[in-house]
Design a protein around this motif. Sequence first.
Motif, short mmCIF file in Angstrom:
data_model
loop_
_atom_site.label_atom_id
_atom_site.label_comp_id
_atom_site.label_asym_id
_atom_site.label_seq_id
_atom_site.Cartn_x
_atom_site.Cartn_y
_atom_site.Cartn_z
N ILE A 97 0.84 -1.21 0.00
CA ILE A 97 0.00 0.00 0.00
C ILE A 97 0.87 1.25 0.00
CG2 ILE A 97 -1.76 1.30 1.26
CD1 ILE A 97 -2.78 -1.37 2.35
N GLY A 98 1.97 1.20 0.78
CA GLY A 98 2.88 2.35 0.82
C GLY A 98 3.46 2.66 -0.54
N ARG A 99 3.82 1.63 -1.29
CA ARG A 99 4.35 1.86 -2.64
C ARG A 99 3.27 2.42 -3.56
NH1 ARG A 99 8.39 -2.23 -5.44
NH2 ARG A 99 8.40 -0.37 -6.75
N CYS A 100 2.07 1.89 -3.46
CA CYS A 100 0.97 2.41 -4.29
C CYS A 100 0.69 3.88 -4.00
CB CYS A 100 -0.30 1.59 -4.07
SG CYS A 100 -0.21 -0.09 -4.73
N LEU A 101 0.85 4.27 -2.73
CA LEU A 101 0.60 5.66 -2.34
C LEU A 101 1.80 6.56 -2.60
CD1 LEU A 101 -1.27 5.10 1.06
CD2 LEU A 101 -2.27 5.91 -1.09
N ARG A 108 7.16 4.41 5.40
CA ARG A 108 6.23 3.29 5.38
C ARG A 108 6.73 2.16 6.27
NH1 ARG A 108 7.82 2.54 -0.46
NH2 ARG A 108 9.24 0.76 -0.53
N THR A 109 8.06 2.01 6.40
CA THR A 109 8.61 1.01 7.31
C THR A 109 8.27 1.35 8.75
OG1 THR A 109 10.44 0.48 5.82
CG2 THR A 109 10.73 -0.08 8.14
N ARG A 307 -1.00 11.26 2.72
CA ARG A 307 -0.85 9.86 2.32
C ARG A 307 -0.39 8.94 3.46
NH1 ARG A 307 2.83 10.61 -2.86
NH2 ARG A 307 3.70 12.15 -1.41
N PRO A 308 0.58 9.36 4.33
CA PRO A 308 0.93 8.48 5.44
C PRO A 308 -0.23 8.20 6.38
CG PRO A 308 2.63 10.14 5.11
CD PRO A 308 1.46 10.53 4.25
N LEU A 309 -1.11 9.20 6.55
CA LEU A 309 -2.30 9.00 7.39
C LEU A 309 -3.22 7.97 6.76
CD1 LEU A 309 -3.44 10.11 10.04
CD2 LEU A 309 -4.77 11.74 8.68
N ILE A 310 -3.34 8.01 5.45
CA ILE A 310 -4.16 7.02 4.74
C ILE A 310 -3.56 5.63 4.91
CG2 ILE A 310 -4.97 6.28 2.46
CD1 ILE A 310 -4.99 9.25 1.65
N LEU A 311 -2.22 5.54 4.83
CA LEU A 311 -1.55 4.25 5.05
C LEU A 311 -1.81 3.75 6.46
CD1 LEU A 311 0.41 1.98 4.30
CD2 LEU A 311 2.30 3.49 4.97
N GLY A 312 -1.69 4.64 7.46
CA GLY A 312 -1.94 4.24 8.84
C GLY A 312 -3.35 3.73 9.05
#
Length: 333
Positions: A97-101, A108-109, A307-312
Amino acid sequence: MTLAFVIAAVATVFGKVFPVIGGPVTGIVTGVVVATVFKPGPRFKPGIKTGSKFLLQVSVVILGTQLSLMQVVRVGVDSLPVMLGTLAVCLVSAYLIGRCLGIVGDLRTLIGVGTGICGASAIAAVTPVIGAAEVAVTYAVSTVFLFNIAAVLTFPMIGHALGMSEHAFGLFAGTAVNDMSSVVAASTTFGPTAANYAVVVKLTRTLLIIPICLGLAALVSRRARHCERVVDGAAEAADPASRIRIHRLVPWFLVGFLVLAAANTAGLVPAASHHALAEVSVFLITVALSAVGLSTDLPGLRRTGPRPLILGAALWVIVTLSSIGLMAVTGVR
């Protein structure tokens, strides 16, 4: 470093009053605010650097005193598949997901290990291994914290809606909530048996920091060696003498963590000192994160975007659902 200690002391008091928020998150947020309003001058830089790196590592070492290696056995066969399964799903999802975003690897790690293992403690352990920037640490801690709060508010309702026993909810909270204070808050609401079991599961999850850090250290080392070979124009196979040696990959603070965990298992750490050592570890994490906040580039944080918030958020939902699913598959009720 004095400034970071002062902020950490205030944050610790605030964390005692509002335990769901906690001192570490308060410290990093306060540090960011102070750095924005009053930008620390050059004379503060050495202390801030020491606080954000060395004290972070020392805090991880002291965490070892809270864990008995025998607890891994005592949590039972039913907990390990859920624990390991949710971690694997979380890390794979964080990568994909991190790569897609389009989120950079370090961030992302950090969000992945923070969500999958134990919040700020895991982020503290991984940061020096991968050399993550302060802005990435700040965003990761803030993101993980937000969904800790969401878990505390929603998990007891989910547990009751699914008809979970206290034992099952303890496993659910211990595997799907990442910060200890939030694990305690959520599981205590459900019942005392749930709280006791959740704490044991959560402490056992702390051990997963070790293989994750070793794997990341090996990956970082391999990438560095590859870059060196490219720069040197060395297309031939690497010399066997230069191959990765495990003992060079193990960060000193993880060795210290294991040594203290083994000492605690052997009964060499007095039970009466456990609470005090836990408080010291949390305070040092708060000092370190306060220093991270003081060195944070807020404009850089804004440029990172949502985007990091979306990943979280995605990882929080995935870990929650995978924990419930694995519990159903393994027959935990």
